[in-house]
Enzyme design. Structure first.
Site, PDB file in Angstrom:
ATOM      1  N   GLU A 167       0.815  -1.224   0.000  1.00  0.00           N
ATOM      2  CA  GLU A 167       0.000   0.000   0.000  1.00  0.00           C
ATOM      3  C   GLU A 167       0.844   1.269   0.000  1.00  0.00           C
ATOM      4  OE1 GLU A 167      -0.526  -2.617   1.881  1.00  0.00           O
ATOM      5  OE2 GLU A 167      -2.627  -3.247   1.730  1.00  0.00           O
TER       6      GLU A 167
ATOM      7  N   PHE B  95     -11.434  -7.157  14.316  1.00  0.00           N
ATOM      8  CA  PHE B  95     -10.370  -7.637  13.449  1.00  0.00           C
ATOM      9  C   PHE B  95     -10.005  -6.572  12.407  1.00  0.00           C
ATOM     10  CE2 PHE B  95      -9.021  -9.987   9.557  1.00  0.00           C
ATOM     11  CZ  PHE B  95      -7.793 -10.384  10.043  1.00  0.00           C
ATOM     12  N   GLN B  96      -8.724  -6.252  12.329  1.00  0.00           N
ATOM     13  CA  GLN B  96      -8.183  -5.262  11.392  1.00  0.00           C
ATOM     14  C   GLN B  96      -8.802  -3.883  11.547  1.00  0.00           C
ATOM     15  OE1 GLN B  96      -8.074  -7.027   7.420  1.00  0.00           O
ATOM     16  NE2 GLN B  96      -6.046  -7.829   7.900  1.00  0.00           N
TER      17      GLN B  96
ATOM     18  N   LYS C  50     -17.516  -0.402   6.557  1.00  0.00           N
ATOM     19  CA  LYS C  50     -18.049  -1.409   5.643  1.00  0.00           C
ATOM     20  C   LYS C  50     -19.567  -1.283   5.495  1.00  0.00           C
ATOM     21  CE  LYS C  50     -17.335  -6.229   4.450  1.00  0.00           C
ATOM     22  NZ  LYS C  50     -16.644  -7.477   4.797  1.00  0.00           N
TER      23      LYS C  50
ATOM     24  N   MET D  81      24.318   8.338   0.646  1.00  0.00           N
ATOM     25  CA  MET D  81      24.224   9.637   1.299  1.00  0.00           C
ATOM     26  C   MET D  81      24.589   9.539   2.782  1.00  0.00           C
ATOM     27  SD  MET D  81      23.847  12.764   0.917  1.00  0.00           S
ATOM     28  CE  MET D  81      22.906  13.398  -0.471  1.00  0.00           C
TER      29      MET D  81
END
Ligand SMILES: Cc1ncc(C[n+]2csc(CCOP(=O)(O)OP(=O)(O)O)c2C)c(N)n1
Ligand SMILES: [Mg+2]
Lengths: 604, 190
Positions: free
Chosen positions: A82, A144-145, A194, A506
């Site tokens: 993501e 959940f999640q 949802k 760097m």
């Protein structure tokens, strides 16, 4: 009607709404109210906002949205992480000037977006991120999640929304687009539960239109300020224009150029300002700041007037503030009132959209003779350029500077270059000369390694007809290299140049300069990137000598599909000049006096 | 220095967090914060008192305005204004010393709002220094104060300064603020 028939009817209806009429008449489909699910409303709203591509990754809490996608004329690009989705939306926005859209599921999907959102926030990039969340009934229960993504992203978004009802989806999204693109742009997150995706509501695109945008109430461009600015410009002996990202965001390239040419004022660029003023223009000084060329920084330190255009005096361009441009009066033209006097105290603040302000200022600015000052600056370049690596004869070694210079030459400077973060990024900024806006896409404010590859993919979607090059370090490339598979799946053509120095270069450079060459945790073992590309079905080749660069770049460019070049460059090369953190702008570490090729011969 | 901001914000979930988060990010301590309904429908009014450098006022106000849910921000600065705080103070009081507390309450123009055999509750409205004065005197007798609840400051500019009225007359908030400062010179009375 049976349930199925109903569903089909709805599908047909939605399809009609989304696809046919949009072709027939621009917005007609959006004016007829229809009952849709929250998920359908989401897509229909995106269509209405002109979105064509969404970068995302599915999961349970956003499945209703994914299920509804097939009914709408939007291309979904499946990413591999993501973070990649957020960077792609970001790259898309930077290349096109339009709002980029990323999508993820709840919990880990949402948290994976955060680095990408923060990257867009610090560089003021317009972006809308859409996340699914658990059902509103279980919000706050550690379902959940479930994660409080609006809480997490509060400090790294311009604004965010939690939507728990289908009827709020369209208005929240439309407002999100408005916020993302207005004023000083930035990322906006819309978290949709949802149940809001599944419930139905009346969809009316027009009715969901947000209140007209309220400009920041502290914007202020007064007659007296304009007159004072014009007066300062008229009387200045050693003026410099500092052009930042705002030049692009506001579309003020013409106005900045007119100001510079009319009053014969040289222009220094911030990293994100590159492209806002043509690099090959005689008045262009190049990049300022930590890795800016000495003449740019000296000009700023010697200046008696700085005209800051859409830039925010970041610490990377000012060095220590107490010794920054102490002889100069400062005019700050900036759209964000919170930036005025934040780092540098200014004499005249013109707080508003850069282009609009310059349109008002320009009639008051008349032609001026700037030749003496320009000559002084020109003279200060002298010896520096000779010592510059790109002017040294080819001795078989491969320097990143060579690669950048050759890429610029061979692409005619017309490509969109997307970089990652590190030495290669600074070399790109120094040696690739950008004449056009939105041709350098790079993470400035956050300096996010791993930005490059996904942002390049986003840029290619934004500008499919343009040549897109990714220039990445061996370190940063490995952070998001999984997106190679996205390139293949989406069948897009990107050229990839890895500047492979075997180090987190760097950081190694800082260790070399400031930590007694204690190269702790910077030597880097990498996979054979050519083989890695090959595993994805992407052709590539390694390049070890300068003499091979031209042919290799040619091969990559002419290959119809993506191509990867693994440039095996000098390992312990450094970016010069450099202003050590905490030093003044003129106290820079210069290029070594000795021929760097000789210096490095022993390394072989 | 102490800064006082009066802000109108949308009355919805999460808005307080956004405002508070802004001060947190700037590493500025909020000394007092009061929030309640206002004369404008759907908008809450906040009085925020914070300690920050004298130059910080502009940036805080500008940053507050950048929050989508913030409708109006007034930096009271040194402008003539009325500031009040409400305190409820519960003190232990027996029939023997009650009269003494009653006198004290009288002097401070406070009120007794609850009275039981062992304690009484004082309600006092006033400027901070006055409330602190009462508390200080009550503290002379250790173990007398049982509980203190203070509202934090509420501030309103003096004079006919109504941001919405001035706006309707076509003036920006900034001008309005300046004008209000000029038109009213009466100073704070305690
Ligand atoms: C996500 C992230 N982690 C760490 C850093 C710190 N950092 C800045 S540049 C750099 C080294 C980059 O190495 P590489 O990608 O090989 O590029 P090079 O400098 O060698 O060109 C690191 C670790 C960062 N900018 N971003
Ligand atoms: Mg490297």
């Amino acid at each position: 009607m049976t349930g199925k028939a109903q569903a089909r009817a709805k599908t047909v209806e939605a399809k009609a709404i989304a696809t046919e009429e949009i072709e027939a008449s621009e917005r007609a489909h959006l004016t007829t109210p229809t009952r849709l699910t929250g998920a359908e409303i989401l897509w229909a709203t995106l269509v209405g906002e002109g979105v064509q591509e969404v970068f995302g990754y599915p999961g349970g809490a956003i499945l209703p949205v994914y299920d509804a996608l097939r009914k709408f004329p939007i291309r979904h690009v499946l990413v591999r992480h993501e973070q990649g989705a957020a960077h792609m939306a970001d790259g898309y926005a930077r290349a096109s000037g339009n709002v980029g859209v990323a999508m993820a599921t709840s919990g880990p999907g949402a948290t994976n977006l955060v680095t990408g959102i923060a990257t867009a926030m610090l560089d003021s990039v317009p972006m809308v991120c859409i996340t699914g969340n658990v059902s509103s009934k279980v919000l706050g229960t550690d379902a959940f999640q479930e994660i409080d993504i609006t809480g997490i992203t509060l400090p790294v978004t311009k604004h965010n929304f939690l939507v728990t009802k289908a009827e709020d989806v369209a208005s929240a999204l439309r407002q999100a687009f408005q916020i993302a693109r207005s004023g000083r742009p930035g990322p906006v997150l819309v978290d949709i539960t949802k149940d809001a995706q599944q419930a139905t509501a009346e969809f009316n695109f027009e009715a969901a239109k947000p209140r007209s945008y309220r400009p920041h109430p502290m914007l202020r461009v007064e007659e007296s300020g304009l007159a004072e600015a014009a007066e300062l410009i008229r009387n200045a002996k050693r003026p410099v224009i500092l052009a930042g990202h705002g030049v692009m965001e506001s579309g003020a390239m013409e106005q900045v150029r007119t100001l510079a040419e009319r009053a014969q004022i040289p222009v220094g660029l911030t990293l994100l300002g590159i492209g806002g003023f043509p690099a090959t223009h005689p008045l262009c000084l190049g990049m300022m700041g930590m890795h800016g060329e000495s003449w740019v920084n000296h000009a700023i330190q010697e200046a008696d007037l700085l005209i800051a255009c859409g830039m925010r005096f970041d610490d990377r361009v000012t060095g220590t503030l107490s010794s920054y441009a102490t002889k100069a009066k400062k005019i700050h033209i900036e759209v964000d009132p919170a930036e005025i006097n934040k780092n540098v105290k200014v004499d005249v603040a013109l707080v508003g959209d850069l282009r609009e302000v310059l349109e008002e200022l320009l009639p008051r600015v008349s032609a001026r003779d700037g030749s003496a000052w320009l000559k002084t600056i020109e003279a200060s370049k002298g010896a520096v350029a000779v010592r510059d690596i790109k002017n040294l004869p080819d001795s078989g070694h491969l320097y990143a500077a060579h690669v950048m210079h050759d890429l610029w030459r061979l692409t005619g400077g017309n490509a969109i270059i997307v970089t990652d973060v590190g030495q290669h990024q600074m070399w790109e900024a120094q040696y690739f000369h950008h004449d056009l806006p939105r041709t350098l896409i790079t993470s400035g404010g956050l300096g996010t390694m791993g930005f490059g590859l996904p942002a390049a993919i986003g840029a290619k979607f934004a500008c499919p007809d343009k040549e897109v090059w990714l220039i990445a370090g061996d370190g940063g490339f490995q952070m998001t290299q999984s997106e190679l598979a996205t390139i293949v799946q989406e069948k897009i053509k990107i050229n990839i140049a890895i500047i492979n120095n075997g180090y987190l270069g760097m950081v190694r450079q800082w260790q070399e300069f400031f930590y007694e060459r204690n190269y702790e945790a910077t030597p880097l073992v990498s996979p054979d990137f050519v083989k890695l590309a090959d595993a994805h079905g992407i052709p590539g080749r390694a390049v070890r000598k300068r003499s091979e660069v031209e042919a290799a770049v040619g091969e990559a460019r002419s290959n119809p599909g993506p191509f990867l070049l693994n440039f095996m460059v000098e390992k312990e090369d450094a970016v010069y000049p450099m202003i050590p953190a905490g030093s003044a702008l003129h106290e820079m570490i210069r290029r070594p006096e000795r021929d760097p090729l000789e210096e490095l011969a022993g390394d072989m | 220095m102490l800064h006082t901001f009066v802000s109108y914000v949308e009355d919805r979930p999460g808005v307080l967090t956004r405002v508070a988060s802004l001060f947190r990010r700037l590493n500025i301590n909020i000394i007092s914060l009061t929030v309640g309904r206002s004369e404008r429908e759907g908008l809450s009014r906040m009085t925020i008192v914070a300690e920050a450098s004298s130059e910080a006022g502009h940036r805080i106000r500008a940053s507050l305005f950048k929050l989508e849910n913030v409708v109006d921000v007034d930096d009271i600065a040194q402008a003539p204004a009325v500031t009040r705080e409400l305190a409820l103070i519960k003190v232990a009081a027996t029939p023997q010393n009650r009269a003494q507390i009653f006198d004290l309450v009288e002097v401070f123009r406070a009120r007794i709002v609850d009275l039981t055999t062992e304690s009484l509750m004082i309600e006092m409205t006033g400027v901070e220094s006055k409330i602190e004065g009462l508390i200080e005197i009550l503290r002379e007798d250790e173990s007398r104060i049982l509980e203190i609840c203070r509202s934090g400051k509420m501030t309103m500019r003096r004079g006919h300064h109504v941001s919405s009225v001035l706006k309707a007359m076509g003036k920006g908030a900034e001008e309005a603020a300046e004008e209000a400062e000029e038109s009213v010179s009466e100073s704070e009375t305690a």
